[in-house]
Design a protein around this motif. Structure first.
Motif, PDB file in Angstrom:
ATOM      1  N   ASP A  96     -17.819   6.563 -18.099  1.00 55.16           N
ATOM      2  CA  ASP A  96     -19.397   6.800 -17.848  1.00 55.16           C
ATOM      3  C   ASP A  96     -19.698   7.163 -16.761  1.00 55.16           C
ATOM      4  N   ALA A  97     -20.713   7.929 -16.362  1.00 54.73           N
ATOM      5  CA  ALA A  97     -21.136   7.232 -15.339  1.00 54.73           C
ATOM      6  C   ALA A  97     -21.650   5.761 -14.299  1.00 54.73           C
ATOM      7  N   GLY A  98     -21.215   5.697 -13.802  1.00 53.98           N
ATOM      8  CA  GLY A  98     -21.622   3.918 -13.189  1.00 53.98           C
ATOM      9  C   GLY A  98     -20.824   3.141 -14.012  1.00 53.98           C
TER      10      GLY A  98
ATOM     11  N   PRO B 113     -19.243  10.601  -2.430  1.00 56.66           N
ATOM     12  CA  PRO B 113     -18.392  11.472  -3.994  1.00 56.66           C
ATOM     13  C   PRO B 113     -19.537  10.553  -5.187  1.00 56.66           C
ATOM     14  N   PRO B 114     -19.136  11.084  -5.864  1.00 62.32           N
ATOM     15  CA  PRO B 114     -19.863  10.149  -7.341  1.00 62.32           C
ATOM     16  C   PRO B 114     -18.548   9.864  -7.614  1.00 62.32           C
TER      17      PRO B 114
ATOM     18  N   LYS C 236     -18.347  -2.836  -7.358  1.00 64.63           N
ATOM     19  CA  LYS C 236     -19.130  -3.881  -8.684  1.00 64.63           C
ATOM     20  C   LYS C 236     -20.493  -3.252  -8.039  1.00 64.63           C
ATOM     21  N   GLU C 237     -20.539  -3.744  -6.735  1.00 65.29           N
ATOM     22  CA  GLU C 237     -21.912  -3.158  -5.859  1.00 65.29           C
ATOM     23  C   GLU C 237     -21.743  -1.718  -6.137  1.00 65.29           C
TER      24      GLU C 237
ATOM     25  N   LYS D  97     -22.644   4.721  -8.458  1.00 58.81           N
ATOM     26  CA  LYS D  97     -20.698   5.561  -8.494  1.00 58.81           C
ATOM     27  C   LYS D  97     -20.043   4.728  -9.667  1.00 58.81           C
ATOM     28  N   THR D  98     -19.037   5.834  -9.770  1.00 58.68           N
ATOM     29  CA  THR D  98     -17.710   5.362 -10.967  1.00 58.68           C
ATOM     30  C   THR D  98     -16.591   5.699 -10.248  1.00 58.68           C
TER      31      THR D  98
END
Length: 253
Positions: free
Chosen positions: A51-53, A183-184, A208-209, A215-216
């Motif tokens: 998932d995103a993030g 970039p994502p 982690k930050e 960001k993924t």
């Protein structure tokens, strides 16, 4: 100039991304290689969703298929069968030229051995993805590169050549370069393998930050302690996803 030429050369028409529920989705992905001993199946029907993030660590023994899995996500290699979706784009359908531009805009890649160009300064290395994909105004690129170098703590090294930096500093430059086009998705293949434990821990904290900011991140690592600091651990064994579990430590550290 190079970026403009490439943009014109590539069939500008990358497939329009679909509305994606996941940042990364692998559907029955298989990968086979022909060897002298016969056909070798590196991946055997992988199904995976990120998932995103999310900050996901991919672990597994040498030869388990984890690096091949990462190469599917980045488009460095192609699946023999199945589908690879990243940020809503069907990566498995792209041409080689389309993949080069798509990767430059969509995926930041961090390698174990840094892969910095030795004849370019640190600043020029970070600007390179922007030049390649013709991202951002040409006059704004140096400032953005400097801002990214400051972000990872090596801004004062901007005008040095990579050989004049320590391994930890070079990896920070590589991370800055991977973020050049915003970039994502960030993919890291053994990013701490050549770093001391203290520097490795600081790189993990930075990841982690980044994940906390949306960001993924998908990271391959052989270090179970570092993997436990991610949000989820995906274990690959014999070309298959064995487990995909939440990291309890990653929730609280």
């Amino acid at each position: 100039m190079l970026g403009k030429w490439l943009s014109a050369f590539v069939s500008s028409d990358l497939p329009q991304p679909r509305q994606a529920a996941a940042a990364v989705e692998l559907v029955d992905v298989r990968k086979s290689y022909v060897t002298e001993a016969g056909q070798f199946e590196a991946l055997k029907g992988i199904r995976l969703q990120v998932d995103a993030g999310e900050f996901v660590a991919v672990v597994g023994k040498s030869g388990s298929g984890k690096s091949t899995l990462i190469n599917m996500i980045t488009g460095i290699d192609r699946p023999t069968g199945g589908e690879v979706w990243v940020a809503g784009t069907p990566v498995h359908t792209l041409t080689e030229n389309q993949i080069a531009i798509w990767r430059g805009r969509t995926v930041g890649v961090v390698f174990q051995f840094f892969q910095l160009l030795p004849t370019l300064t640190v600043l020029e290395n970070v600007m390179l993805p922007m030049d390649f994909c013709d991202m951002y105004d040409k006059t704004a690129r140096p400032k953005r590169a400097r801002t990214l170098l400051d972000l990872v703590g090596v801004g004062e090294q901007a005008h040095k050549l990579p050989a004049n930096l320590s391994g930890g500093q070079q990896q920070r430059v590589a991370i800055a370069r991977s973020l050049a086009n915003d970039p994502p998705l960030l993919v890291a293949d053994e990013p701490t393998g050549n770093l001391d434990s203290r520097t490795a821990a600081s790189v993990l904290e930075f990841f982690k930050e980044l994940a906390a900011k949306g960001k993924t991140i998908v990271m391959v690592t052989h270090d179970n302690d570092l993997a436990s600091r991610s949000g989820r651990i995906v274990t690959v064994y014999d070309g298959q996803v064995l487990t995909a579990e939440r990291s309890e430590r990653g929730r609280h550290v």
